[in-house]
Design a protein around this motif. Sequence first.
Motif, PDB file in Angstrom:
ATOM      1  N   SER A 108     103.148 -22.546  76.203  1.00  0.00           N
ATOM      2  CA  SER A 108     103.425 -23.566  75.202  1.00  0.00           C
ATOM      3  C   SER A 108     104.230 -24.688  75.846  1.00  0.00           C
ATOM      4  O   SER A 108     104.845 -24.509  76.888  1.00  0.00           O
ATOM      5  CB  SER A 108     104.191 -22.977  74.017  1.00  0.00           C
ATOM      6  N   TYR A 109     104.201 -25.831  75.218  1.00  0.00           N
ATOM      7  CA  TYR A 109     104.972 -26.963  75.699  1.00  0.00           C
ATOM      8  C   TYR A 109     105.484 -27.742  74.495  1.00  0.00           C
ATOM      9  O   TYR A 109     104.929 -27.673  73.405  1.00  0.00           O
ATOM     10  CB  TYR A 109     104.154 -27.858  76.634  1.00  0.00           C
ATOM     11  N   THR A 110     106.562 -28.447  74.692  1.00  0.00           N
ATOM     12  CA  THR A 110     107.196 -29.198  73.614  1.00  0.00           C
ATOM     13  C   THR A 110     106.610 -30.606  73.560  1.00  0.00           C
ATOM     14  O   THR A 110     106.619 -31.327  74.543  1.00  0.00           O
ATOM     15  CB  THR A 110     108.717 -29.270  73.836  1.00  0.00           C
ATOM     16  N   GLU A 111     106.094 -30.965  72.391  1.00  0.00           N
ATOM     17  CA  GLU A 111     105.534 -32.303  72.197  1.00  0.00           C
ATOM     18  C   GLU A 111     106.570 -33.281  71.661  1.00  0.00           C
ATOM     19  O   GLU A 111     106.428 -34.478  71.817  1.00  0.00           O
ATOM     20  CB  GLU A 111     104.371 -32.246  71.220  1.00  0.00           C
ATOM     21  N   GLY A 112     107.587 -32.757  71.002  1.00  0.00           N
ATOM     22  CA  GLY A 112     108.607 -33.626  70.415  1.00  0.00           C
ATOM     23  C   GLY A 112     109.658 -32.779  69.728  1.00  0.00           C
ATOM     24  O   GLY A 112     109.668 -31.552  69.836  1.00  0.00           O
ATOM     25  N   VAL A 113     110.537 -33.436  69.014  1.00  0.00           N
ATOM     26  CA  VAL A 113     111.562 -32.725  68.250  1.00  0.00           C
ATOM     27  C   VAL A 113     111.636 -33.316  66.848  1.00  0.00           C
ATOM     28  O   VAL A 113     111.318 -34.487  66.625  1.00  0.00           O
ATOM     29  CB  VAL A 113     112.958 -32.802  68.919  1.00  0.00           C
ATOM     30  N   LEU A 114     112.050 -32.482  65.912  1.00  0.00           N
ATOM     31  CA  LEU A 114     112.283 -32.892  64.536  1.00  0.00           C
ATOM     32  C   LEU A 114     113.778 -32.763  64.289  1.00  0.00           C
ATOM     33  O   LEU A 114     114.330 -31.663  64.397  1.00  0.00           O
ATOM     34  CB  LEU A 114     111.498 -32.008  63.573  1.00  0.00           C
ATOM     35  N   ILE A 115     114.431 -33.860  64.001  1.00  0.00           N
ATOM     36  CA  ILE A 115     115.884 -33.881  63.801  1.00  0.00           C
ATOM     37  C   ILE A 115     116.160 -34.196  62.335  1.00  0.00           C
ATOM     38  O   ILE A 115     115.748 -35.252  61.838  1.00  0.00           O
ATOM     39  CB  ILE A 115     116.552 -34.923  64.718  1.00  0.00           C
TER      40      ILE A 115
END
Length: 68
Positions: A56-63
């Motif tokens: 898996s890889y991180t596409e973005g973050v939700l803050i």
Amino acid sequence: MRSYPQNFRFISISPITSGRYNYQFSSQGISSSPRLLSDTEKVSGGGSYGFGYGYSYTEGVLICVEIL
């Protein structure tokens, strides 16, 4: 110039992830038959194997924040 709130509190920071996986299973000559006097089965035969992988890889973050 844009102004930003000075009083805020972080509620959560969550990664947005994507990924892939692959899984393979093989059985050779395995058979089963119900037993007459119980709720179990007799299993006999050859062998089986299974393997898999994934990433898996991180596409973005939700803050999420709360403005006080």
